[in-house]
Design a protein around this motif. Structure first.
Motif, short mmCIF file in Angstrom:
data_model
loop_
_atom_site.label_atom_id
_atom_site.label_comp_id
_atom_site.label_asym_id
_atom_site.label_seq_id
_atom_site.Cartn_x
_atom_site.Cartn_y
_atom_site.Cartn_z
N VAL A 72 43.19 35.36 47.74
CA VAL A 72 42.45 34.10 47.69
C VAL A 72 43.27 33.11 46.86
N ALA A 73 43.37 31.87 47.37
CA ALA A 73 44.03 30.82 46.60
C ALA A 73 43.06 30.34 45.53
N ARG A 74 43.59 29.91 44.41
CA ARG A 74 42.73 29.38 43.35
C ARG A 74 43.35 28.14 42.74
N GLY A 75 42.54 27.09 42.63
CA GLY A 75 42.99 25.89 41.93
C GLY A 75 42.56 26.01 40.48
N SER A 76 41.53 25.22 40.10
CA SER A 76 41.03 25.29 38.72
C SER A 76 39.80 26.18 38.58
N GLY A 77 39.31 26.71 39.69
CA GLY A 77 38.15 27.60 39.63
C GLY A 77 36.86 26.87 39.29
N THR A 78 36.76 25.57 39.64
CA THR A 78 35.51 24.84 39.36
C THR A 78 34.55 24.85 40.55
N GLY A 79 34.95 25.50 41.64
CA GLY A 79 34.11 25.57 42.83
C GLY A 79 32.72 26.09 42.48
N LEU A 80 31.73 25.68 43.26
CA LEU A 80 30.35 26.04 42.92
C LEU A 80 29.69 26.89 44.00
N PRO A 137 35.24 13.63 42.78
CA PRO A 137 34.20 14.58 42.36
C PRO A 137 33.95 14.44 40.86
N SER A 138 32.73 14.78 40.45
CA SER A 138 32.42 14.66 39.02
C SER A 138 33.33 15.55 38.18
N SER A 139 33.91 16.54 38.82
CA SER A 139 34.82 17.46 38.12
C SER A 139 36.27 16.96 38.18
N GLN A 140 36.47 15.69 38.49
CA GLN A 140 37.82 15.22 38.81
C GLN A 140 38.82 15.36 37.66
N CYS A 143 39.50 19.50 38.39
CA CYS A 143 39.71 20.19 39.68
C CYS A 143 41.01 19.73 40.33
N THR A 144 41.52 20.57 41.24
CA THR A 144 42.85 20.29 41.83
C THR A 144 42.71 19.70 43.24
N ILE A 145 43.79 19.08 43.68
CA ILE A 145 43.82 18.52 45.04
C ILE A 145 43.71 19.66 46.06
N GLY A 147 42.05 22.50 45.78
CA GLY A 147 40.63 22.88 45.84
C GLY A 147 39.83 21.80 46.56
N ASN A 148 40.15 20.54 46.30
CA ASN A 148 39.44 19.41 46.95
C ASN A 148 39.60 19.48 48.46
N ILE A 149 40.82 19.80 48.90
CA ILE A 149 41.08 19.89 50.34
C ILE A 149 40.27 21.03 50.95
N ASN A 152 36.74 19.99 51.09
CA ASN A 152 36.49 18.61 51.53
C ASN A 152 35.58 17.91 50.53
N SER A 153 36.05 17.90 49.30
CA SER A 153 35.20 17.42 48.20
C SER A 153 34.84 15.96 48.32
N GLY A 154 33.68 15.66 47.79
CA GLY A 154 33.21 14.28 47.77
C GLY A 154 32.98 13.84 46.34
N GLY A 155 32.48 12.64 46.21
CA GLY A 155 32.18 12.11 44.88
C GLY A 155 31.41 10.83 45.06
C1 LIG Z 1 30.65 20.11 36.58
C2 LIG Z 1 31.06 20.14 38.02
C3 LIG Z 1 30.89 19.02 38.80
C4 LIG Z 1 31.28 19.03 40.15
N1 LIG Z 1 31.11 17.90 40.88
C5 LIG Z 1 31.52 17.88 42.18
C6 LIG Z 1 31.38 16.70 42.96
O1 LIG Z 1 30.92 15.66 42.50
N2 LIG Z 1 31.80 16.76 44.24
C7 LIG Z 1 32.35 17.89 44.78
O2 LIG Z 1 32.72 17.87 45.96
N3 LIG Z 1 32.49 19.01 44.06
C8 LIG Z 1 32.09 19.04 42.78
N4 LIG Z 1 32.23 20.19 42.04
C9 LIG Z 1 32.78 21.41 42.69
C10 LIG Z 1 34.30 21.61 42.53
O3 LIG Z 1 34.80 20.93 41.40
C11 LIG Z 1 35.04 21.17 43.79
O4 LIG Z 1 34.67 22.02 44.87
C12 LIG Z 1 36.57 21.20 43.66
O5 LIG Z 1 37.16 20.68 44.81
C13 LIG Z 1 37.14 22.59 43.42
O6 LIG Z 1 38.49 22.44 43.01
P1 LIG Z 1 39.23 23.62 42.23
O7 LIG Z 1 40.63 23.21 41.99
O8 LIG Z 1 38.47 24.00 41.02
O9 LIG Z 1 39.17 24.76 43.32
P2 LIG Z 1 38.76 26.30 43.18
O10 LIG Z 1 37.37 26.42 42.69
O11 LIG Z 1 39.81 27.02 42.45
O12 LIG Z 1 38.81 26.73 44.71
C14 LIG Z 1 37.90 26.20 45.64
C15 LIG Z 1 38.28 26.68 47.03
O13 LIG Z 1 39.52 26.11 47.37
C16 LIG Z 1 40.44 27.11 47.81
N5 LIG Z 1 41.77 26.62 47.44
C17 LIG Z 1 42.21 26.25 46.22
N6 LIG Z 1 43.47 25.79 46.31
C18 LIG Z 1 43.84 25.88 47.61
C19 LIG Z 1 45.02 25.56 48.34
N7 LIG Z 1 46.10 25.06 47.73
N8 LIG Z 1 45.04 25.79 49.68
C20 LIG Z 1 43.96 26.30 50.32
N9 LIG Z 1 42.82 26.63 49.67
C21 LIG Z 1 42.76 26.41 48.34
C22 LIG Z 1 39.97 28.36 47.10
O14 LIG Z 1 40.38 29.53 47.79
C23 LIG Z 1 38.46 28.18 47.14
O15 LIG Z 1 37.96 28.63 48.37
C24 LIG Z 1 31.84 20.21 40.71
C25 LIG Z 1 32.03 21.33 39.90
C26 LIG Z 1 31.63 21.32 38.59
C27 LIG Z 1 31.86 22.54 37.76
#
Ligand SMILES: Cc1cc2nc3c(=O)[nH]c(=O)nc-3n(C[C@H](O)[C@H](O)[C@H](O)COP(=O)(O)OP(=O)(O)OC[C@H]3O[C@@H](n4cnc5c(N)ncnc54)[C@H](O)[C@@H]3O)c2cc1C
Length: 487
Positions: A72-80, A137-140, A143-145, A147-149, A152-155
């Motif tokens: 599994v790929a991991r960015g910052s692990g903020t996914g919910l 996203p509120s986690s901007q 969180c990483t690009i 993970g956003n991809i 398909n994160s919104g904000g």
């Molecule tokens: C306090 C808080 C507020 C938040 N607010 C929002 C919000 O307003 N809007 C919103 O959309 N989300 C929000 N989120 C959720 C989260 O931050 C988003 O989903 C964000 O995009 C996850 O990014 P990440 O880097 O932490 O990814 P991770 O949690 O590490 O991973 C998320 C998913 O992305 C995959 N992934 C990661 N990197 C890659 C890569 N390079 N290629 C392919 N797959 C990959 C992982 O396998 C996993 O399935 C919030 C979370 C928190 C904790």
């Protein structure tokens, strides 16, 4: 197909790719990676690799493919939604060291980044050129690009500017067999299937993005931000509907109820009015247009019963308005020991009645529900508050949370607006989609990942192949025909 567990030989190869210091195998180190922001589900990975460039990512994936090891790929692990939770016996590929902004091309309004770049750093980098990266996203700030991809994160500003998918032009992707492909294009309307569109929002199940070309947007000439206080959430929801019905497209339209205001105030003291429903409306564009639109917004809010209108008079004041909203999720810990962050979508016009229905369900369950959400998109974030120490309450909270999702489906909406299906909501997929819809999605997944090693057990229900219908297991026709296997 199930992956096979790691072996000492596999780990030795992995170490040869990333080096000793970039391979974690000690239990106390691995535990950091056992879950994402959804902590209810945890699986300790067998190893975590921290590659330092795309070449290493490609080699790791090819090795996993050769040994049939799930990853599994991991960015910052903020996914919910449990998206970055490892598979049993699988490894984590952390993109945390791929943090370069590779190219800034202002004349073409593009930026090329590695996947581990933090969202807000893109805007920070292009701000001196009067540009910004719109999905916020509120986690901007963490969180990483990448993970956003995947999600398909919104904000807040996606109401006007569109979700992540609108801002991703092209990607270099390592497919689950280790092949490297380019998806999308910097040209408008490139020929062929839109595989870029398929990849964005695929929750890490189709490969790993290693280089991403993003679209950046010119900063508007003027921005005005308004707080409007109402005596009921019905009035607040009605104001949102009327603003949009009047042909105004705000840059953001965010709503908070009393409980979420209380939590946010306890954490960041933004000075929000003490009210039942709060609207944060932002309008941007050229100065004259913004002045005009803001006057209309104020009139509509007053017409819907707003008893306080507060316009931000400086950038500092605007930031304080936003700080309260952006801190709301994390602030829930101030008013409840535990909470579930739910994410569902309803048609905007169904806001008042859905909020009333949520109140009814909340009272029936005896659990508090706070609401803070992107009202303009109809993207609800009910937060179900509970106390894990009280026997049975966690289960009750999960049930209430599921009932809220069913409300969203019944209203013609969706089980997720931006947090993804992940591990958490896969059972709800068969309540939202018909079997042929799910089967079509599965065929796409299998085309990218026939071995089922790339973030398995996410999005689609197990153990049934295409749709989890409660009741006895019925093999899917594809399975019976030997075209696809269970994974
Ligand atoms: C306090 C808080 C507020 C938040 N607010 C929002 C919000 O307003 N809007 C919103 O959309 N989300 C929000 N989120 C959720 C989260 O931050 C988003 O989903 C964000 O995009 C996850 O990014 P990440 O880097 O932490 O990814 P991770 O949690 O590490 O991973 C998320 C998913 O992305 C995959 N992934 C990661 N990197 C890659 C890569 N390079 N290629 C392919 N797959 C990959 C992982 O396998 C996993 O399935 C919030 C979370 C928190 C904790």
């Amino acid at each position: 197909m199930q992956g096979t567990p790691t072996t000492p030989q596999f780990l030795q190869h992995l170490r040869a790719i990333v080096g000793d210091s970039a391979l974690l195998t000690a239990n106390e180190e691995l535990r950091t990676y056992e879950c994402d922001g959804l902590t209810n589900f945890r699986v300790v990975p067998t190893a975590v690799a921290l590659p330092s460039d795309a070449g290493q990512v490609q080699k790791i994936v090819a090795l996993c493919h050769q040994h049939r090891i799930p990853f599994v790929a991991r960015g910052s692990g903020t996914g919910l939604s449990g998206g970055a939770m490892p598979a049993e016996g699988g490894i984590v590929i952390s993109l945390a060291r791929l943090t370069k902004i590779l190219e800034v091309d202002i004349p073409n309004a593009r930026v090329v980044v590695e996947p581990g770049v933090i969202n807000s750093l893109v805007t920070q980098r292009v701000a001196p050129h009067k540009f910004f990266y719109a999905p916020d996203p509120s986690s901007q700030s963490v969180c990483t690009i990448g993970g956003n991809i995947a999600e398909n994160s919104g904000g807040a500003h996606c109401l006007k500017y569109g979700f992540t998918t609108t801002h991703v032009l092209a990607m270099e992707v390592v497919l689950p067999d280790g092949a490297v492909v380019e998806l999308g294009s910097t040209m408008w309307d490139a020929p062929g299937y839109d595989l870029r569109g398929v990849f964005v929002g695929s929750e890490g199940t189709l490969g790993i993005a290693t280089k991403i070309t993003l679209r950046i947007v010119r900063r508007p000439e003027s921005v005005q931000t308004l707080l409007a206080a109402f005596s009921s959430t019905d009035d607040t929801g009605e104001a949102v509907s009327r603003i949009i019905a009047a042909g105004i497209l705000p840059a953001a339209a965010e709503m908070m109820d009393r409980l979420s205001i209380q939590a946010s105030e306890a954490a960041v003291h933004a000075g929000y009015p003490d009210c039942e429903g709060l609207l944060l409306i932002e309008v941007d564009g050229v100065c004259e247009e913004v002045d005009l639109l803001m006057e209309q917004v104020k009139e509509i809010c007053t017409g819907c019963g707003a008893w306080e209108l507060r316009l931000a008079h400086s950038e500092a004041e605007r930031q304080v308005f936003w700080k309260g909203r952006k801190a709301a999720f994390a602030a829930m810990g101030r008013i409840s020991p535990n909470y579930i962050v739910q994410d569902g979508v309803i048609p905007r016009t169904a806001l008042p009645q859905t909020l009333r229905e949520i109140r009814r369900l909340s009272a029936a369950a005896g659990l508090r529900v706070a609401n803070v959400f992107h009202a303009g998109d109809g993207n609800l974030h009910p937060l179900v508050l509970y106390d894990r120490r009280i026997p049975g309450q966690e289960h009750q909270a999960e049930q209430l949370s599921g009932d809220i999702l069913r409300l969203c489906i019944a209203a013609g909406g969706s089980i997720t607006g931006e947090h993804g299906v992940g591990f958490e909501k896969k059972e709800f997929m068969s309540e939202m989609y018909a079997e042929p819809d799910l089967a079509t999605m599965q065929r796409v997944r299998i085309a990218f990942d026939p071995l089922g090693i790339c973030n398995p057990q996410k999005i689609f229900p197990r153990p049934r192949l295409c749709a989890e219908r409660r009741g006895p297991y019925v093999p899917h026709p594809l399975e019976t025909a030997g075209v696809a296997e269970l994974f």
